[in-house]
Write a protein that holds these residues in place. Structure first.
Motif, PDB file in Angstrom:
ATOM      1  N   THR A  99     -25.813  18.853  11.527  1.00  0.00           N
ATOM      2  CA  THR A  99     -24.918  17.697  11.622  1.00  0.00           C
ATOM      3  C   THR A  99     -23.748  18.011  12.545  1.00  0.00           C
ATOM      4  N   ASN A 146     -25.252  10.519  10.950  1.00  0.00           N
ATOM      5  CA  ASN A 146     -24.782  10.482   9.580  1.00  0.00           C
ATOM      6  C   ASN A 146     -25.305  11.713   8.842  1.00  0.00           C
ATOM      7  N   PRO A 147     -24.457  12.436   8.127  1.00  0.00           N
ATOM      8  CA  PRO A 147     -24.936  13.629   7.415  1.00  0.00           C
ATOM      9  C   PRO A 147     -26.114  13.356   6.491  1.00  0.00           C
ATOM     10  N   GLY A 148     -26.159  12.157   5.915  1.00  0.00           N
ATOM     11  CA  GLY A 148     -27.279  11.827   5.034  1.00  0.00           C
ATOM     12  C   GLY A 148     -28.601  11.755   5.763  1.00  0.00           C
ATOM     13  N   ARG A 149     -28.576  11.280   7.018  1.00  0.00           N
ATOM     14  CA  ARG A 149     -29.822  11.231   7.809  1.00  0.00           C
ATOM     15  C   ARG A 149     -30.345  12.642   8.040  1.00  0.00           C
ATOM     16  N   ALA A 178     -29.671  15.332   6.202  1.00  0.00           N
ATOM     17  CA  ALA A 178     -30.018  15.966   4.929  1.00  0.00           C
ATOM     18  C   ALA A 178     -31.363  15.504   4.390  1.00  0.00           C
ATOM     19  N   ARG A 179     -31.831  14.354   4.831  1.00  0.00           N
ATOM     20  CA  ARG A 179     -33.166  13.903   4.416  1.00  0.00           C
ATOM     21  C   ARG A 179     -34.266  14.714   5.091  1.00  0.00           C
ATOM     22  N   LYS A 238     -28.045   6.160  11.621  1.00  0.00           N
ATOM     23  CA  LYS A 238     -27.960   5.841  10.197  1.00  0.00           C
ATOM     24  C   LYS A 238     -26.528   5.621   9.708  1.00  0.00           C
ATOM     25  N   TRP A 239     -25.735   4.943  10.529  1.00  0.00           N
ATOM     26  CA  TRP A 239     -24.415   4.531  10.079  1.00  0.00           C
ATOM     27  C   TRP A 239     -24.473   3.070   9.661  1.00  0.00           C
ATOM     28  N   ASP A 240     -23.719   2.688   8.648  1.00  0.00           N
ATOM     29  CA  ASP A 240     -23.762   1.290   8.220  1.00  0.00           C
ATOM     30  C   ASP A 240     -22.726   0.466   8.988  1.00  0.00           C
TER      31      ASP A 240
END
Length: 290
Positions: free
Chosen positions: A59, A66-69, A71-72, A199-201
């Motif tokens: 990241t 996005n860190p969540g993208r 981390a998946r 993957k940002w909202d």
């Protein structure tokens, strides 16, 4: 003159590097390793030179995701294939993709060997201090096939430029989402493609726009203000300036020769429609035909 060469060379080598994201051979290689979906393959193929690092490291290096993208995909990807196996598959996939796109006569030609050797010299000359992705790619073994050697050298140069761009953004106080807002506002890439791909909202995007408006870089319609145009130009100019080292070492004549050799490759990739609509990589031209 050198910084102009740095940008001109990027316009030529970025499309070749991008085969690792968009060529079907890359997706098949990732799938063959057991990767689950495009994004796990993307992160594994690009991050493999770093070793089996966790998501926060990637990241930080990739900056705009996005860190969540991330981390998946990581570190799960390393349960399916070790980084060394990913690198082997990556090299084979790029060899196959370039052979298909350019033709066996081109990839086995003396021009391909010349281009690979010139690019390798430039990549070896890249100063990787403070540039983790460039350093990791530069440390890889020299591939024997000319086209794989060319791709790896250009990838080292690409990540060298990218690391410098990230450092420049940090130095100018431009956060990851704001960097993408600026790119979209400048007309280089499609805003929705950037936002959704990273993957940002919508709330993240609006917050970055608000920050840039308060800074005086965006107007109420989301267009760059004169201050925004100047600020972004300064970022791009510094990115070019800190990417000049390999080309200064290679020299004007050999840099021009490498550009000449890369031109038809970049144009072939552009004409193949392999790069997706919306231009997520921000390339404004592809060699002489761009």
């Amino acid at each position: 003159m050198v910084t102009q060469a740095a940008r001109a060379m990027w316009e030529r080598f970025e499309p070749v590097h991008d085969l690792v994201y968009f060529a079907p051979e890359a997706r098949r290689a990732a799938d063959g390793l057991g990767m689950r979906g495009f994004w796990m393959g993307y992160f594994a193929l690009r991050a493999a030179p770093l070793g089996p690092v966790p998501a926060p490291v990637v990241t930080a290096c990739f900056y705009v995701f996005n860190p969540g993208r991330v981390a998946r995909a990581l570190p799960d990807a390393w349960r399916y294939a070790a980084p060394g196996d990913v690198l082997d598959a990556r090299e084979s996939a790029m060899d196959a993709a370039m052979t298909r796109l350019f033709g066996p006569d081109v990839v086995s030609s003396t021009r391909m060997t010349e281009a690979a050797d010139l690019a390798w010299r430039a990549a070896e000359a890249a100063d990787t201090a403070g540039r983790p992705l460039a350093a990791a790619n530069q440390a890889l073994d020299r591939p024997r096939p000319s086209c794989a050697r060319l791709w790896q050298a250009l990838t080292t140069l690409r990540e060298h430029r990218g690391d410098g761009h990230v450092a420049t953004l940090v130095g100018h106080g431009v956060a990851p989402v704001a960097a993408m807002v600026l790119k979209a506002a400048a007309g280089e890439s499609d805003a929705d493609l950037l936002r959704e791909g990273r993957k940002w909202d919508h709330a993240d995007w609006r917050a970055a726009e608000k920050e840039l408006r308060e800074r005086g870089w965006l107007d109420e319609d989301g267009a760059l203000t004169p201050a925004g145009i100047a600020g972004r130009a300064a970022i791009e100019a510094q990115t070019d300036a800190v990417a000049e080292g390999p080309w200064r070492t290679l020299g004007q004549e050999d840099t021009a020769r490498l550009a000449e050799l890369l031109d038809p490759l970049a144009v072939a990739i552009r004409d193949s429609d392999l790069l997706p609509p919306g231009n997520p990589v921000g390339v404004t031209g592809a060699g002489k035909g761009g």
